[in-house]
Design an enzyme around this catalytic site. Structure first.
Site, mmCIF file in Angstrom:
data_model
loop_
_atom_site.group_PDB
_atom_site.id
_atom_site.type_symbol
_atom_site.label_atom_id
_atom_site.label_comp_id
_atom_site.label_asym_id
_atom_site.label_seq_id
_atom_site.Cartn_x
_atom_site.Cartn_y
_atom_site.Cartn_z
ATOM 1 N N THR A 32 43.839 30.693 35.861
ATOM 2 C CA THR A 32 43.521 31.749 34.909
ATOM 3 C C THR A 32 42.917 32.334 34.864
ATOM 4 O O THR A 32 42.787 32.663 35.574
ATOM 5 C CB THR A 32 42.571 30.444 34.197
ATOM 6 O OG1 THR A 32 43.418 28.456 34.745
ATOM 7 C CG2 THR A 32 42.154 30.622 33.101
ATOM 8 N N ASP A 62 43.719 32.798 28.848
ATOM 9 C CA ASP A 62 45.226 33.293 28.166
ATOM 10 C C ASP A 62 45.349 31.492 27.835
ATOM 11 O O ASP A 62 44.932 30.349 28.484
ATOM 12 C CB ASP A 62 45.519 33.719 30.698
ATOM 13 C CG ASP A 62 45.828 32.139 31.433
ATOM 14 O OD1 ASP A 62 46.838 31.924 31.745
ATOM 15 O OD2 ASP A 62 44.218 31.780 31.632
ATOM 16 N N ARG A 90 48.194 29.740 30.241
ATOM 17 C CA ARG A 90 49.143 29.027 31.100
ATOM 18 C C ARG A 90 48.408 27.870 32.360
ATOM 19 O O ARG A 90 47.703 28.723 32.988
ATOM 20 C CB ARG A 90 49.742 30.605 32.423
ATOM 21 C CG ARG A 90 50.420 30.023 32.699
ATOM 22 C CD ARG A 90 51.125 30.922 33.942
ATOM 23 N NE ARG A 90 52.633 32.303 33.697
ATOM 24 C CZ ARG A 90 53.015 33.298 34.199
ATOM 25 N NH1 ARG A 90 52.315 33.789 34.968
ATOM 26 N NH2 ARG A 90 53.623 33.591 33.031
ATOM 27 N N LYS A 125 42.153 26.548 26.417
ATOM 28 C CA LYS A 125 41.205 26.183 27.363
ATOM 29 C C LYS A 125 40.070 26.678 27.090
ATOM 30 O O LYS A 125 38.261 26.782 27.702
ATOM 31 C CB LYS A 125 41.676 27.664 28.703
ATOM 32 C CG LYS A 125 43.246 27.665 29.538
ATOM 33 C CD LYS A 125 43.031 28.142 30.364
ATOM 34 C CE LYS A 125 44.794 28.414 30.702
ATOM 35 N NZ LYS A 125 44.754 29.176 32.246
ATOM 36 N N GLY A 149 40.287 26.150 36.724
ATOM 37 C CA GLY A 149 40.566 25.389 37.928
ATOM 38 C C GLY A 149 41.146 24.324 38.044
ATOM 39 O O GLY A 149 42.340 24.108 36.949
ATOM 40 N N SER A 166 41.141 32.932 38.871
ATOM 41 C CA SER A 166 42.200 33.629 39.653
ATOM 42 C C SER A 166 42.495 35.119 39.348
ATOM 43 O O SER A 166 42.914 36.246 39.622
ATOM 44 C CB SER A 166 44.008 32.829 39.670
ATOM 45 O OG SER A 166 44.522 32.959 38.765
ATOM 46 N N ASP A 221 48.188 38.800 37.165
ATOM 47 C CA ASP A 221 47.672 37.923 38.168
ATOM 48 C C ASP A 221 49.137 36.807 38.066
ATOM 49 O O ASP A 221 49.287 36.494 36.521
ATOM 50 C CB ASP A 221 46.170 37.607 37.444
ATOM 51 C CG ASP A 221 46.213 36.163 38.028
ATOM 52 O OD1 ASP A 221 45.840 35.163 37.249
ATOM 53 O OD2 ASP A 221 47.061 36.091 39.284
ATOM 54 N N SER A 268 48.240 33.773 35.784
ATOM 55 C CA SER A 268 47.711 33.694 34.381
ATOM 56 C C SER A 268 48.654 34.610 33.507
ATOM 57 O O SER A 268 49.465 35.409 34.070
ATOM 58 C CB SER A 268 46.140 34.272 34.102
ATOM 59 O OG SER A 268 45.022 34.653 34.973
#
Lengths: 324, 235
Positions: free
Chosen positions: A91, A107, A109, A123, A137, A219, A256, A259
């Protein structure tokens, strides 16, 4: 008495599986077993009855994670059995404090290894009318822990008759995570406004917390943090705050792999919370054929064919078919 | 009374088939302050007397009507401390229901679970029944509802009901005044009049409590100034 037999069977079966897969000698498998061969673990189980009982039964009465099978899992991992994976959110989540309150961003995803499991998940979780929490996580862990603390905060509000405070949510989260020693893989950005002012905290899976004016987790946190570090200043206005958060999340989305998709934003000020779901959609599906897609026969190359009969053909042996 | 030798143990039936401890619990309720509730066509109102033992007691610290969920409220007659325990348990049950089903608990379910708790205390060792009867008012997808729960754990759905000291007079009064298509504001006026009937002394905005829930499904306890407005309308 029933499960007692089951437990013995179960352990014997587990050992049999390992044996078959790895062709190990029975004696080497169970260091705790006696020198006699494995088919008679009866005595050993009887002594360990009080401890192993709970592991073989259904959920323990007290609730919470049961560590009873951890020894078995460690033994299996040691013998080479691969542990199953779980879905992570990979994330980018961020938060910052601006002049009237806090802005949280995330985000959308959710990934399962290299696959995108959910292109538009949520999220940013509700904790209280004036407190929201972004979670990175393991998706199940962040959901469960935020739901649980949100429920506890509601009960606390009824008991006290007051608005919930961010530090209360923080303390409930960190004590829970600490007691599970990092096994609950939830990294959170918690933000809200209460009587004592605006607050922003990060919570790590092992239970440590930080209090910060701006924070990123997940991430994509490095990509997002680079945006914050260069552009953050104190006393941002609401528009500047939302813009900065969106920029940071976009940095995570584009740089990233874990994400992607859209930007969710949540603005919390004294007395008012705005949850801007899909505030930005920087990844729209650009080409969609209006005619639809049709796949005619012959377009896919057949590499090989294998036919398996579902109903086995029965051969009638000699003698009358009516005879038994 | 042939029952007297069976009256001390909760978990023993008397020869007449009664659990005498529960009868005693109902007596405790019957000597508590009057409370009542009315189910109107577009909402529910519950109310109670708030007579404090002395003028020195800070009346703002006492709240007899409590919220269980945003759309369910409750009032009692009987022992205050027992009420607090039940409120705490019910609130937790409502939260657990939400965690399990991700649906706000329907009124009937919460009533059932609270009643089950009260029944537990009539069939366990070393405990006594709760000395309260509850009036639970809520508004959910099945419309406005009013339930009474007794110390035995039995519950009833009422269109209008009263409990406590003045129960018989209040019920007679309500029977006369209740109509099926009553609006909530009329119901509030009727409530105030019913309380006034049995009140020893002068009724005022500070010695009664009123809780209402309208079709907006938000249970709220009226503030003293709001009660004052209704009182003036009634006079």
């Amino acid at each position: 008495m029933d499960f007692f037999g089951d437990e013995e069977e179960y352990n014997t079966n587990v050992l049999a599986i390992i044996q078959r897969n790895h062709e190990l000698v029975p004696g080497a498998l169970c260091p705790a077993a006696s020198a006699t061969s494995s088919p008679s673990p009866r005595r050993r189980h009887r002594r360990r009855r009080s401890i192993s009982m709970a592991g073989a039964m259904d959920l323990p009465a007290k609730g919470g994670f049961s560590f009873d099978l951890c020894r078995r899992n460690a033994m299996l991992a040691e013998k080479g059995l691969k542990m199953p994976g779980f879905r992570k959110t990979g994330t980018t989540i961020v938060g910052l404090v601006f002049q009237d309150g806090v802005v949280l961003g995330a985000d959308t995803r959710a990934t399962e290894g290299p696959i995108v499991a959910d292109k538009n998940c949520e999220k940013i979780h509700y904790m209280a009318p004036n407190i929201y929490c972004c979670g990175a996580g393991t998706a199940a862990d962040t959901e469960a822990v935020t739901d649980m603390v949100s429920s506890q905060l509601q009960l606390h509000r009824y008991a006290t008759g007051r608005e919930s405070r961010v530090v209360t949510a923080l303390t409930l989260l960190k004590s829970h995570l600490f007691s599970y020693q990092g096994h609950v893989s939830a990294a959170l950005v918690l933000g809200g406004v209460d009587v004592t002012g605006p607050h922003l905290h990060t919570v790590y899976p092992h239970g440590s917390t930080d209090t910060l004016p701006f924070a990123t987790m997940g991430s994509g946190s490095l990509a997002a943090m680079s945006v914050f570090e260069s552009k953050y200043k104190e006393g941002l206005t609401r528009e500047e705050g939302i813009q900065l958060v969106s920029d940071a999340i976009c940095a995570g989305i584009f740089n990233d792999l874990g994400s992607g998709s859209n930007v969710d934003v949540c603005v919390i000020t004294k007395g008012k919370t705005e949850y801007l779901r899909n505030h930005q959609l920087p990844n729209p599906r650009t080409y969609v054929s209006s005619k639809g897609y049709s796949f005619t026969k012959g377009q896919t190359e057949v590499l090989s064919t294998k036919i398996t009969q579902l109903e086995p053909k029965v051969e009638v042996a000699e003698g009358d078919a009516m005879e038994e | 009374m042939g029952d007297s030798q069976y009256s001390f143990s909760l978990t023993t039936f008397s020869p007449s088939g009664k659990l005498v401890q529960i009868e005693h619990a109902l007596t405790a309720v019957g000597s508590g302050q009057t409370s009542l509730g009315i189910k109107a066509a577009n909402g529910v109102v519950i109310a109670t007397e708030k007579k404090l033992p002395s003028i020195l007691v800070d009346e703002t610290s006492v709240q007899k009507i409590q919220t269980l969920t945003p759309n369910i409220g409750v009032v009692y007659s009987g022992m205050g401390p027992d009420f607090r325990v039940l409120v705490r348990k019910s609130r937790k049950q409502a939260q657990q229901y939400y965690r399990l089903y991700k649906e706000t608990i329907p009124v009937t379910q919460l009533v059932r679970e609270t009643a089950a708790v009260m029944q537990e205390f009539t069939q366990s060792g070393g405990v006594r029944p709760f000395g309260v009867s509850l009036l639970i008012a809520g508004y959910d997808d099945n419309g406005p509802q009013l339930y009474q729960v007794d110390p035995s754990g039995s519950y009833f759905s009422w269109k209008a009901s009263a409990m406590g000291k003045n129960v018989s007079n209040a019920k007679t009064f309500l029977e006369k005044r209740y109509t099926e298509d009553m609006e909530l504001d009329d119901a509030i006026h009727t409530t105030i009049l019913t309380l006034k009937e049995g009140y020893e002394g002068q009724i005022s905005a500070n010695n009664i409590e009123i809780g209402i829930i309208r079709s907006d499904r938000e249970f709220k306890v009226l503030s003293p100034s709001e009660i004052k407005d209704f009182l003036e309308e009634v006079e």
